[in-house]
Structures are given as C-alpha cells and as structure tokens.
Design a protein around this motif. Structure first.
Motif, PDB file in Angstrom:
ATOM      1  N   GLN A  83       0.833  -1.182   0.000  1.00  9.58           N
ATOM      2  CA  GLN A  83       0.000   0.000   0.000  1.00  9.58           C
ATOM      3  C   GLN A  83       0.879   1.249   0.000  1.00  9.58           C
ATOM      4  O   GLN A  83       1.859   1.356   0.737  1.00  9.58           O
ATOM      5  N   THR A  84       0.541   2.216  -0.859  1.00 10.49           N
ATOM      6  CA  THR A  84       1.322   3.459  -0.914  1.00 10.49           C
ATOM      7  C   THR A  84       0.914   4.372   0.235  1.00 10.49           C
ATOM      8  O   THR A  84      -0.145   4.214   0.849  1.00 10.49           O
TER       9      THR A  84
ATOM     10  N   GLU B 263      -2.340   6.049  -0.576  1.00  9.81           N
ATOM     11  CA  GLU B 263      -3.477   5.169  -0.341  1.00  9.81           C
ATOM     12  C   GLU B 263      -3.780   5.061   1.144  1.00  9.81           C
ATOM     13  O   GLU B 263      -4.953   5.074   1.554  1.00  9.81           O
ATOM     14  N   SER B 264      -2.745   4.950   1.947  1.00 11.56           N
ATOM     15  CA  SER B 264      -2.936   4.857   3.393  1.00 11.56           C
ATOM     16  C   SER B 264      -3.584   6.116   3.943  1.00 11.56           C
ATOM     17  O   SER B 264      -4.526   6.049   4.748  1.00 11.56           O
ATOM     18  N   THR B 265      -3.095   7.267   3.493  1.00  9.46           N
ATOM     19  CA  THR B 265      -3.646   8.543   3.952  1.00  9.46           C
ATOM     20  C   THR B 265      -5.118   8.676   3.572  1.00  9.46           C
ATOM     21  O   THR B 265      -5.931   9.196   4.335  1.00  9.46           O
ATOM     22  N   ALA B 266      -5.471   8.175   2.366  1.00  8.16           N
ATOM     23  CA  ALA B 266      -6.847   8.272   1.888  1.00  8.16           C
ATOM     24  C   ALA B 266      -7.739   7.175   2.446  1.00  8.16           C
ATOM     25  O   ALA B 266      -8.955   7.180   2.202  1.00  8.16           O
ATOM     26  N   GLY B 267      -7.149   6.236   3.184  1.00  5.54           N
ATOM     27  CA  GLY B 267      -7.930   5.132   3.726  1.00  5.54           C
ATOM     28  C   GLY B 267      -8.352   4.125   2.668  1.00  5.54           C
ATOM     29  O   GLY B 267      -9.391   3.472   2.790  1.00  5.54           O
ATOM     30  N   VAL B 268      -7.527   3.989   1.615  1.00  4.86           N
ATOM     31  CA  VAL B 268      -7.825   3.092   0.508  1.00  4.86           C
ATOM     32  C   VAL B 268      -6.924   1.868   0.584  1.00  4.86           C
ATOM     33  O   VAL B 268      -5.693   1.987   0.620  1.00  4.86           O
ATOM     34  N   THR B 269      -7.529   0.685   0.606  1.00  5.74           N
ATOM     35  CA  THR B 269      -6.775  -0.562   0.621  1.00  5.74           C
ATOM     36  C   THR B 269      -6.956  -1.275  -0.714  1.00  5.74           C
ATOM     37  O   THR B 269      -8.076  -1.665  -1.068  1.00  5.74           O
ATOM     38  N   PRO B 270      -5.881  -1.420  -1.491  1.00  7.05           N
ATOM     39  CA  PRO B 270      -5.998  -2.112  -2.786  1.00  7.05           C
ATOM     40  C   PRO B 270      -6.463  -3.555  -2.598  1.00  7.05           C
ATOM     41  O   PRO B 270      -6.216  -4.179  -1.560  1.00  7.05           O
ATOM     42  N   THR B 271      -7.106  -4.072  -3.630  1.00  8.29           N
ATOM     43  CA  THR B 271      -7.546  -5.460  -3.610  1.00  8.29           C
ATOM     44  C   THR B 271      -6.715  -6.343  -4.523  1.00  8.29           C
ATOM     45  O   THR B 271      -6.778  -7.569  -4.427  1.00  8.29           O
ATOM     46  N   ASN B 272      -5.911  -5.735  -5.417  1.00  9.68           N
ATOM     47  CA  ASN B 272      -5.076  -6.507  -6.330  1.00  9.68           C
ATOM     48  C   ASN B 272      -3.766  -5.751  -6.554  1.00  9.68           C
ATOM     49  O   ASN B 272      -3.676  -4.852  -7.388  1.00  9.68           O
ATOM     50  N   TYR B 273      -2.730  -6.165  -5.807  1.00  5.44           N
ATOM     51  CA  TYR B 273      -1.471  -5.414  -5.806  1.00  5.44           C
ATOM     52  C   TYR B 273      -0.628  -5.644  -7.056  1.00  5.44           C
ATOM     53  O   TYR B 273       0.424  -5.028  -7.207  1.00  5.44           O
ATOM     54  N   GLN B 274      -1.055  -6.503  -7.963  1.00  2.63           N
ATOM     55  CA  GLN B 274      -0.251  -6.710  -9.160  1.00  2.63           C
ATOM     56  C   GLN B 274      -0.337  -5.518 -10.129  1.00  2.63           C
ATOM     57  O   GLN B 274       0.490  -5.373 -11.026  1.00  2.63           O
ATOM     58  N   TYR B 275      -1.323  -4.660  -9.911  1.00  2.00           N
ATOM     59  CA  TYR B 275      -1.467  -3.485 -10.762  1.00  2.00           C
ATOM     60  C   TYR B 275      -0.860  -2.258 -10.077  1.00  2.00           C
ATOM     61  O   TYR B 275      -0.861  -2.154  -8.848  1.00  2.00           O
TER      62      TYR B 275
ATOM     63  N   PRO C 226      -0.268   1.615  -8.748  1.00  2.00           N
ATOM     64  CA  PRO C 226      -1.153   2.610  -8.132  1.00  2.00           C
ATOM     65  C   PRO C 226      -1.811   3.483  -9.198  1.00  2.00           C
ATOM     66  O   PRO C 226      -1.172   3.919 -10.160  1.00  2.00           O
ATOM     67  N   GLY C 227      -3.103   3.722  -9.046  1.00  2.39           N
ATOM     68  CA  GLY C 227      -3.863   4.521 -10.004  1.00  2.39           C
ATOM     69  C   GLY C 227      -4.616   3.699 -11.025  1.00  2.39           C
ATOM     70  O   GLY C 227      -5.624   4.161 -11.576  1.00  2.39           O
ATOM     71  N   ASP C 228      -4.160   2.491 -11.307  1.00  3.81           N
ATOM     72  CA  ASP C 228      -4.869   1.591 -12.221  1.00  3.81           C
ATOM     73  C   ASP C 228      -6.149   1.128 -11.519  1.00  3.81           C
ATOM     74  O   ASP C 228      -6.092   0.574 -10.416  1.00  3.81           O
ATOM     75  N   ILE C 229      -7.309   1.359 -12.130  1.00  2.00           N
ATOM     76  CA  ILE C 229      -8.558   1.066 -11.431  1.00  2.00           C
ATOM     77  C   ILE C 229      -8.709  -0.416 -11.100  1.00  2.00           C
ATOM     78  O   ILE C 229      -9.440  -0.776 -10.169  1.00  2.00           O
ATOM     79  N   ARG C 230      -7.986  -1.292 -11.802  1.00  2.00           N
ATOM     80  CA  ARG C 230      -8.045  -2.725 -11.491  1.00  2.00           C
ATOM     81  C   ARG C 230      -7.391  -3.029 -10.146  1.00  2.00           C
ATOM     82  O   ARG C 230      -7.727  -4.031  -9.498  1.00  2.00           O
ATOM     83  N   ARG C 231      -6.477  -2.180  -9.717  1.00  2.00           N
ATOM     84  CA  ARG C 231      -5.813  -2.352  -8.419  1.00  2.00           C
ATOM     85  C   ARG C 231      -6.846  -2.286  -7.286  1.00  2.00           C
ATOM     86  O   ARG C 231      -6.655  -2.873  -6.220  1.00  2.00           O
ATOM     87  N   TYR C 232      -7.939  -1.575  -7.532  1.00  2.00           N
ATOM     88  CA  TYR C 232      -8.942  -1.344  -6.489  1.00  2.00           C
ATOM     89  C   TYR C 232     -10.214  -2.164  -6.724  1.00  2.00           C
ATOM     90  O   TYR C 232     -11.230  -1.934  -6.068  1.00  2.00           O
ATOM     91  N   GLY C 233     -10.127  -3.118  -7.689  1.00  2.00           N
ATOM     92  CA  GLY C 233     -11.221  -4.061  -7.872  1.00  2.00           C
ATOM     93  C   GLY C 233     -12.044  -3.897  -9.131  1.00  2.00           C
ATOM     94  O   GLY C 233     -12.958  -4.688  -9.375  1.00  2.00           O
ATOM     95  N   ALA C 234     -11.754  -2.880  -9.957  1.00  2.00           N
ATOM     96  CA  ALA C 234     -12.545  -2.665 -11.169  1.00  2.00           C
ATOM     97  C   ALA C 234     -12.280  -3.762 -12.188  1.00  2.00           C
ATOM     98  O   ALA C 234     -11.199  -4.345 -12.252  1.00  2.00           O
ATOM     99  N   GLY C 235     -13.274  -4.023 -13.015  1.00  2.00           N
ATOM    100  CA  GLY C 235     -13.120  -4.998 -14.085  1.00  2.00           C
ATOM    101  C   GLY C 235     -14.280  -4.913 -15.051  1.00  2.00           C
ATOM    102  O   GLY C 235     -15.384  -4.496 -14.686  1.00  2.00           O
TER     103      GLY C 235
ATOM    104  N   SER D  20      -6.820   8.450  -4.168  1.00  2.00           N
ATOM    105  CA  SER D  20      -5.450   8.129  -3.744  1.00  2.00           C
ATOM    106  C   SER D  20      -4.382   8.337  -4.810  1.00  2.00           C
ATOM    107  O   SER D  20      -3.198   8.102  -4.538  1.00  2.00           O
ATOM    108  N   SER D  21      -4.754   8.789  -6.013  1.00  2.00           N
ATOM    109  CA  SER D  21      -3.775   8.861  -7.105  1.00  2.00           C
ATOM    110  C   SER D  21      -3.924  10.155  -7.896  1.00  2.00           C
ATOM    111  O   SER D  21      -5.042  10.623  -8.143  1.00  2.00           O
ATOM    112  N   ASP D  22      -2.799  10.694  -8.306  1.00  2.00           N
ATOM    113  CA  ASP D  22      -2.819  11.876  -9.163  1.00  2.00           C
ATOM    114  C   ASP D  22      -3.136  11.502 -10.613  1.00  2.00           C
ATOM    115  O   ASP D  22      -3.685  12.313 -11.358  1.00  2.00           O
TER     116      ASP D  22
END
Length: 340
Positions: A2-3, A6-18, A20-29, A47-49
């Motif tokens: 977790q960056t 992301e920590s500051t924003a309270g965002v926990t990624p669900t797929n770390y292979q992507y 930061p900023g890639d919407i798939r990292r946060y569960g999109a598909g 959480s991303s610029d």
C-alpha cells in the motif's frame, strides 16, 4: 504494498499486481458490477494523481452507476489509446465507461455528470463515455477554479442533456479531438448565470458534434473562443449559438444537414461578435419554412473564404424572428470571397 497516499486516503488495494492509479488495483473490471467499479474508480481518484482506465482487448467496457469527481490539482484520468474512435465516432475503439441503471437522475448538474472537474490543470483523455440517455452530462465543471482544463481524445455518447458543460467563470480551457454523439441537449455548452459570470479563452480543435437535440456549440458570455477544424452534423437547432456578448473565431469548420448556422446574441448592449473563415456549410431541409443556412439575430459577423451550399431556398439568408429580438440593421456584416 500500500502506498502512503493510499494509506492517507484510507484506501486498501484489492489486487497489488497493478500499479497505483490503475482502477483494477482497487477491484474494477469489465466483468464486475457497476457498484464494484464505482468504488474502485472512486478509490483511485482518492489516492492517485493519475488514474488509469485500461484497455483489455477490444473495447473494454466498465459498467458504472455513479458520478466521479477529480478533486486534486493537476489530477488526470487517462485511458489507453482510443485508436480510431474519434474518426469513426465508435466507442468500440478504446476503454469506456458504460452508464447503467442506478446512476443519479436528480441533484443538479454535478450529481448527474459522469466526470466533475473541480480544480486547475485537470485532464481527461483517451476515454469513451456512454451515457445511455441516463447520465445528463459527460464532463462538467463550474467556477473560477476550472482553469487550464484539458479534454483530449474523448467520445461522449447519448447524454440526456449536454455532452460537455462548463458553467460560470472558467478560464483558459482546451478541448481537442472530443466527439459528442446524440446529445439530447447541446454538444458543448459554456453556460453562465444570466450571462453575468462568463468564460475566458476557450480553445477547441477537431471537436465534432453529431445528431444534437439542441445547438452543437453554445457560448454564453464567453470572452474569446477559438474553434479550429471543428464539425457539426444534424443538429436540431444552430450549429453555433452565441449569447451575451460572446466573442469568437471559427476556422475550417464543416457542417452538414444543419439548416441553421449561427445565432448571435440579441442583447442590444452586449452584442456577440464572430469571425468565420475557411469553412464549408452544407444545409438541407427548410427548417419549418425558414430558408437553409440561416444566420439569426446577427450581431457583428465577418465571413470570409467560406462555401455555403444548400438544396433549399436561399444560399445565405439573414433573419430576425419575433418582435422581442433586436434587428440587425446597423450591425456589421462582411462577406468576402464566398462561393455558392
């Protein structure tokens, strides 16, 4: 991992292979529900610029049912290359957001737009947005903080109102290769509160509106706009509508199937001024009895090196309609080197 952002924003990624900023990292598909994609895109924006909407194969479609806000200075939403979508007006050429049932239909423009611009130097590029006649607006922004926005390579389809709408006091915004297809309202609408708080310096290049339910391009209280190589096809009302002392130039415009070309403000004290050059205007139909290629409520209009073609009535016709509108007697009208 977790960056820190992301920590500051309270965002926990669900797929770390992507990344930061890639919407798939946060569960999109493309195979996920609209609710899952809504949460993922919102977390990416928190959480991303730079937020990436990826292309997985041809025409990746992400169903959504929520509006999204760009809240950071310089924040960007970037899709993978849209390919030939602008030339073909096809959403199948790149990644797109597909509005589905559940999207807000009340709450005003900001709540009913797919993307909300809120700060300086924000940018959206290489993304298709299918509003499916549910979302009112594709991209919306309002107020003096909307400065140096850039919209690039975007295709907006079937908004229930306007494709792109900016409201009140925006400054130095640019749009390039933006297509709005089948809006119920305007393709592009630069609106203002009773004309009192307008826009400054709008640049548009290779922008295209097709099958608009209202005017293709609308400018209200805009101090200085430039349209280069833009096009308009099959609008119900005017190709270009100008209100409340708007001032602009058009170069290399092409219109087809549009019976009414320009509407310049009838406000007696704030007449709009327009210069048009190097453009081709092809009109069909009689628009309820009015000749084709109508230029209505002419303020100050300068036309040079343009081609006006029509299968109906007069080739170029100037009119005022209704007793409440100001006659154009005494206003400046210049036609130079026109053909047909």
């Amino acid at each position: 991992p977790q960056t820190s952002a992301e920590s500051t924003a309270g965002v926990t990624p669900t797929n770390y292979q992507y990344e930061p900023g890639d919407i798939r990292r946060y569960g999109a598909g493309t195979d996920q529900s609209s609710g899952t994609n809504d949460t993922a895109i919102a977390n990416a924006l928190l959480s991303s610029d730079v937020v990436r909407i990826p292309q997985d194969g041809d025409g990746s479609v992400y169903p959504i049912s929520s509006s999204f806000t760009l809240s950071r200075f310089g924040q960007r939403v970037v899709g993978d290359v849209m390919g030939n979508c602008i030339a073909s007006a096809s959403l199948d050429a790149g990644p797109r957001l597909d509005v589905v049932t559940g999207f807000p239909t009340t709450g005003g423009d900001a709540a009913q737009a797919v993307f909300n611009i809120t700060d300086r130097n924000q940018r959206i590029e290489n993304v298709g947005i299918d509003c499916n006649s549910i979302a009112n607006i594709g991209v919306y922004g309002t107020g003096g903080s909307i400065t140096r926005t850039k919209l690039l390579n975007i295709l907006i389809q079937s908004p229930a109102d306007d494709g792109v709408k900016f409201f009140d006091s925006t400054f130095m915004n640019g749009m390039e290769n933006v297509v709005v297809s089948s809006p119920t309202g305007h393709g592009f609408n630069f609106d203002a509160t009773n004309g009192s708080s307008g826009h400054t310096t709008i640049s548009m290049s290779n922008c295209y509106v097709t099958s608009a339910g209202d005017s293709g391009f609308r400018f209200d209280a805009v101090t200085g706009f430039n349209m280069d190589s833009c096009a308009c096809d099959s609008t119900t009302d005017f190709a270009v509508e100008m209100l409340t002392g708007s001032v602009g130039t058009i170069d290399g415009m092409d219109t087809e199937n549009t019976t009414r070309l320009f509407d310049l403000s009838e406000n007696a004290s704030l007449k709009s001024r327009l210069t048009v050059s190097g453009s081709r205007f092809l009109a069909y139909g009689d628009n309820g009895g009015a000749p084709a290629n109508v230029i209505d409520n002419a303020g100050t209009l300068h036309i040079e090196n343009c081609s006006f073609q029509s299968g109906e009535s007069a080739t170029l016709f100037l009119e005022t309609t209704g007793g409440s509108e100001t006659n154009w007697f005494g206003n400046t009208l210049s036609l130079e080197d026109e053909t047909n």
